[in-house]
Design an enzyme around this catalytic site. Structure first.
Site, short mmCIF file in Angstrom:
data_model
loop_
_atom_site.label_atom_id
_atom_site.label_comp_id
_atom_site.label_asym_id
_atom_site.label_seq_id
_atom_site.Cartn_x
_atom_site.Cartn_y
_atom_site.Cartn_z
N LYS B 83 1.12 -1.26 0.51
CA LYS B 83 -0.21 -0.01 -0.17
C LYS B 83 0.95 1.04 -0.54
CE LYS B 83 -3.72 2.24 2.68
NZ LYS B 83 -4.87 1.94 3.81
N SER B 158 -9.75 2.49 3.27
CA SER B 158 -9.00 3.62 2.23
C SER B 158 -8.13 2.07 1.18
CB SER B 158 -7.83 4.09 3.09
OG SER B 158 -7.43 3.51 4.02
N SER B 182 -9.67 -0.22 6.89
CA SER B 182 -9.39 -0.35 6.15
C SER B 182 -8.20 -1.16 5.13
CB SER B 182 -8.29 0.97 5.88
OG SER B 182 -8.76 2.41 5.68
#
Lengths: 497, 502, 114
Positions: B83, B158, B182
């Site tokens: 990420k 997210s 997330s």
């Protein structure tokens, strides 16, 4: 705009001053407060930085154990309570020299609080109450370029070096000091000076004001005489010598009185001390817009010093300053008056080190209070910042005791030391300062003096030995002071009696 | 030798076995995933940056190690996606924000360093909501990620990029971060597995903080076992993170393998009353109930447990998070790195800061910075931030009380399946509701896993099943999730797979 | 979707929570974000809605409850005072928008000091 100043005595006739001092002490730990970068002064720009102290995204702080230990020791030496549990907090404000745009500090949970320190002024003791001592981190340094003199105004842009960012600081804050009256400026100075001695004795900081290891902010307010209230205060920043602390307090007292006498009111603001002109000028206003939005630093866990650790650190404290002063006075054989002058001059620590380096207490006092005190005063610096070390003073005195120098020549050695010409021995050699005790050269000079002053010579021949002083002076003049006065006297008497 | 094997369809555990058996090489596997990315990522947009060269070089090194018999870990040679909120030395790290466009960190996050030390080639950086603020990945400054199950829908957020990359077979493994869900919510809506470890269980050093007291890094995978394998590589104490737990990890892989045997005899499971019922999508609830029934079948005892303060979790979260975030994001000021915008020639530092932050931050980030600034400002602190911290204590106490009665708590991971892109973009409250079930775990610091529970009848989209355990008991999450996964796979005849991306 | 944010508590009696446009402008200034008029118009009502939805929190009886700032009860996490290598100046300055004399070049700073 020129401030109206009221004569100091007139200030005291109408007002009571209240003082507050905030002193930042830069610790001499090996590493920074929250990362393993070296915590040293100077260095090529941006060479002592890492993701943490540069505030790079993602980096995290880890507390330096030694900084906590130093903070606790400072707190204990100031007779503070040590928190059983406290946290770091973020003080949020934007400034380019602050990498994260928040300073990791302590807010309502300082590590040390509710202490005191007794300071001596003119033989009188004032108890200064300590509100708190807390830990925080230093900022980077900005260099303003493109403008006139490196000041911010008129600068095109600024260049920032973050080597200093994250160096551990302890901020020591007093409670309002009331009742000092005319001695307020001297109490302020004595507090900072004696605090410095304490910090040095603890060994936790270099504590040099000229290097910024010790920085004082001076809060001052006036209240109508006898009212017992606290007036609106101003905070004067960056007062970087003991002498300036005293002068800044005095100046602000006179300035506040000037405004209050005319029916004005004091603006709560930050002021800047100008060493050169001896005045303060307005800095930024402390308005309500200054909202630091403190909250507990979520990247750090609470600090909870065990009582065992605190007691163990208490065992490492140096002697308490009041007892220490009494002991030193006894050890050194100083009169009360002599001791008072030593304390007032801020040279007690210097004398202690000079004695430790081998000088007698009287010789050490003589040099620091007269010769070096005068030079510091002339230079407008604190005696601790003069640039002569106790070891050098002891070395000079050793040369005097050994007959290499007399006092007059010793003064020239101090000139050389201040000019950075090397060790006392090197200066003696390079400047050719050693006393001439070679009888050949001295004898010729004595003969010249006798020939030039026949009437004086006759008096001596007649038994008026005291008249020899005039001839000795002549010889010394010819030898440019580098003669052993005792030997000159002997030669004169040998030749004339 | 399997000539026509599609290595992208294998789990990480299977890839590790194939590598060990000499059936393939890390370079071959890594190239297969890079090819897959090239083929589908135009449609999915899971990646912000692909490092083909670096990944292949690391894969070649892994193959060399294998030949020399000096392997670094069980997953040596298995590629992974990271990420974009995690600092990667030499690779761009943008956090999905314009303000960090082009920033290349000079250091690695601890978890990234651990991946490298374990020999996992890094394929690239995955898309995310800007600074991890969002539940749909639509708040990325670089464009939304699309759900591989339906390209018109959100992949969650997210960490939508990591979940979509794994769901679309672009990577067998990914790292995510979870502040309020997330990792888990994207897992639920993309039919993948995601675990949020116990707070302090995985280092946050190098994770660009959203809300420091809530953030955790965790695994994003297609199977429970793969998550456990990855978790064991990234987890454990890190002296660079003061909030890291100085204790060994529980035996996670062992727990996953044990759970996969399907026996949960003696386990007490609590269904959280407050996180189910009216207002939750019926198809999501149906799959949840079936999963609960499967746990009973596996031998677990199931009871209802009430956590009354959970109804305040979302409000608590939306005060604590913006407060911490407003301070964390202050460092993005155009002075030391990132975007610098001059509003006019000769502007002051302060003017440049204001202009750069206005230009560099998106709407959601600005909303939360201002909300956080408000919650911390003098006069409001006690009413907002202070009160939220107290309610946070009550939420933790609810967990403590519940875990005195049961071993794990369960709920649907998210109230709905994936919604349409754009549907909730300008309705912050509707967006925030996606994290209703995941937020309590972050507030209390306890671990939680999301595992697919099937497809909702209404829309045929994946739903997630969440297992929460007490702090430090991440192994329980893996055990229960693995048991459910194995029972469901038995029912379905294998994992659920989205239809091929056009 | 029902109202889930604090649905068990009644609304406060002091009516709607409004955050005015001026307040938003002030907060934006504190946060150093240069919002234009359109952004202010857009954000102010959204923030009011968010604040209203979290308002029920004030009614939770939590007077004596200790606040949680850290999810885990850790204390005294320290580092030894030992220097560890950091970044080279090149690495430190690698992301800087402008560099001069091995320093970060920043626009002129207003005001006299920090």
């Amino acid at each position: 705009m020129t401030d109206t100043l009221v004569a100091f005595d007139d200030v005291l006739a109408s007002y009571d001053p209240a003082l507050g001092l905030e002193v930042h002490v830069e610790l001499n730990t090996n590493t920074k407060m929250f990362c393993g970068c070296p915590a040293v002064f100077g260095g090529e720009p941006n060479t002592q930085v890492c993701p943490t102290c540069l505030g790079l995204p993602g980096a995290m702080p880890v507390v330096n154990a030694k900084a906590i230990e130093s903070a606790i020791r400072i707190g204990l030496a100031l007779n503070c309570e040590i928190a059983e549990w406290c946290r770091f907090a973020r003080k949020n404000y934007f400034y380019p020299d602050m990498p994260k745009n928040f300073q990791t500090s302590q807010y309502d949970e300082p590590i040390a609080f509710d202490g005191w320190m007794d300071v001596e002024v003119d033989g009188e003791t004032f108890r200064v109450e300590i509100e708190r001592a807390h830990m925080e981190e230093d900022t980077g340094k900005s260099l303003h370029v493109g403008g006139s003199t490196g000041r911010i105004h008129g600068a095109d842009h600024s260049l920032v070096d973050y080597n200093r960012a994250g160096i551990p600081l302890i901020e020591i804050v007093t409670k309002p000091i009331q009742g000092a009256g005319e001695k307020a400026p001297a109490v302020a100075r004595a507090y900072v000076s004696q605090l410095r001695d304490l910090i040095v004795a603890l060994g936790v900081s270099e504590a040099r004001m000229d290097q910024g290891n010790l920085r004082a902010d001076v809060n001052l307010s006036l209240a109508p005489k006898g009212s017992g209230v606290l007036g609106t205060r101003t905070e004067t920043k960056n007062v970087n010598s003991f002498r300036s602390v005293e002068r800044a307090v005095r100046y602000e007292m006179q300035r506040h009185a000037g405004i209050l006498d005319e029916g004005g009111s004091i603006l709560q603001e930050t002021r800047h001390w100008h060493e050169d002109t001896g005045i303060t000028t307005s800095g930024r206003e402390k308005s309500d817009a200054e909202d630091y939005r403190y909250f507990p630093e979520p990247d750090l866990v609470p600090v909870a010093p065990s009582r065992e650790w605190v007691e163990q650190l208490r065992g490492t404290l140096p002697e308490n300053p009041t007892q220490k002063r009494a002991r030193l006075q006894a050890d050194w054989g100083y009169t009360d008056l002599e001791m008072r002058d030593v304390i007032a001059s801020g040279s007690i620590g210097l004398i202690e080190e000079t004695v430790a380096a081998g000088a007698t207490p009287q010789a050490a006092r003589k040099w620091w209070l007269s010769e070096l005190g005068r030079r510091a005063n002339d230079a407008g610096v604190d005696i601790t910042d003069l640039g002569v070390t106790p070891a050098q003073v002891a070395a000079v005195q050793a040369l005097v005791d050994g007959g290499t120098l007399n006092d007059k020549l010793a003064r020239q050695v101090f000139d050389g030391l201040l000019a950075g010409e090397g060790t006392p021995e090197e200066i003696v050699a390079a400047r050719g300062l050693a006393i001439v005790s070679d009888d050949g050269a001295l004898s010729a000079a004595v003969d010249n003096a006798i020939a030039a002053n026949p009437d004086v010579a006759d008096k001596i021949r007649d038994g008026k030995v005291a008249a020899a002083g005039a001839l000795i002076g002549e010889v010394m003049k010819e030898m440019r002071g580098q003669a052993d006065a005792g030997r000159v006297r002997e030669l004169i008497l040998e030749k004339l009696t | 030798m399997a000539e026509n094997t599609d290595w992208t369809r294998k789990t990480a555990a299977e890839l590790a076995d194939a590598l060990a058996a000499g059936e393939t090489t890390s370079v071959e596997i890594t190239q297969a995933h890079l090819d897959r990315i090239a083929a589908v990522d135009g449609a999915v947009h899971a990646f912000l940056h692909v490092d083909a060269e670096g990944a292949l070089a690391q894969a070649a090194e892994s193959d060399a190690r294998r030949a020399a018999g000096t392997l670094l870990s069980g997953l040596d040679g298995v590629p992974i996606a990271v990420k974009d909120v995690l600092a990667t030395d030499g690779l761009p790290t943008t956090c999905g924000s314009k303000i960090l466009e082009g920033w290349i960190p000079p250091y690695d996050a601890t978890v990234v360093r651990r991946l490298k030390e374990a020999g996992l080639p890094i394929l690239g950086k995955t898309n995310m909501d800007e600074f991890a603020m969002g539940s749909s990945t639509e708040h990325s400054a670089y464009g939304a990620t699309h759900n591989p199950w339906d390209l018109d829908r959100i992949p969650g957020g997210s960490g939508g990029g990591s979940a979509a990359a794994v769901a679309a077979f672009e990577a067998p493994l990914a790292l995510g971060t979870d502040t309020g869900g997330s990792i888990r919510q994207p897992g639920a809506v993309t039919g993948t597995v995601g675990h949020k470890p116990t707070y302090g269980g995985v280092s946050r050093y190098g994770l660009v903080a959203l809300a420091n007291s809530l953030d955790q890094v965790g695994p994003v995978t297609r199977t429970v076992l793969d998550s456990a394998l990855l978790h064991e590589i990234i987890g454990g104490h890190d002296p660079k993170d003061s909030t890291s737990i100085d204790q060994p990890l529980p035996a996670l892989v062992e727990a996953a393998r044990q759970g996969a045997t399907g026996d949960l005899t003696g386990l007490k499971v609590g269904v959280i009353t407050e996180l189910s019922g009216d207002g939750w999508q019926p198809g999501v609830m149906a799959r949840f109930q079936e999963s609960v029934d499967l746990l009973v079948k596996a031998g677990a005892e199931v009871v209802e447990v009430s956590c009354p303060t959970f109804v305040h979790a979302l409000a608590t979260y939306y005060l604590i998070l913006p407060a911490e975030a407003s301070s964390n994001l202050a460092k993005f000021d155009a002075m030391r790195y990132g975007l610098r915008v001059w509003p006019h020639e000769g502007a002051s530092a302060e003017e440049v800061m204001r202009a750069s932050r206005d230009a560099g931050f998106g709407d959601e980030v600005k909303r939360r910075i201002i909300l956080g600034t408000y919650a911390l400002s003098s006069g409001y602190y006690d009413a907002y931030y202070g009160q939220a911290q107290k309610v946070r204590t009550l939420i933790s106490r609810d967990f403590e009380a519940a875990f005195e009665k049961v071993d794990v708590l369960v709920s649907p991971t998210a109230p709905t399946t994936a919604f349409k892109l754009g549907e909730k973009l300008d309705d912050p409250i509707a967006m925030y509701l996606n994290d209703l079930a995941t937020i309590p775990a972050n507030l209390a610091g306890v671990p939680g896993i999301s595992v697919p529970s099937g497809l909702a009848d209404e829309d045929g989209l994946p739903a997630g099943f969440q297992v929460l355990a007490p702090a430090l008991a991440d192994d329980r999450c893996y055990r229960v999730a693995a048991a459910l996964e194995s029972a469901l796979h038995a029912q379905w005849g294998g994992p659920l797979v989205p239809k091929e991306i056009a | 979707m029902p109202e889930i944010l604090g649905s068990s508590s009644p609304r406060g009696t002091n009516g709607r929570i409004e955050i005015t446009r001026d307040e938003v402008a002030h907060l934006a200034s504190l946060a150093r974000i240069d919002l234009d008029d359109a952004e202010l118009d857009h954000l102010a009502p959204q923030l009011s809605v968010i604040l209203e939805s979290v308002a029920s929190l004030s009614e939770v009886a939590a007077g004596d409850i200790p606040p949680t700032s850290h999810a885990l009860p850790l204390t005294n996490v320290f580092r030894e005072d030992v220097v560890v290598p950091g970044l080279t100046p090149e690495q430190a300055l690698s992301g800087a928008p402008e560099v001069e004399e091995q320093r970060f070049s920043v626009p002129r700073i207003l005001g006299e000091e920090a």
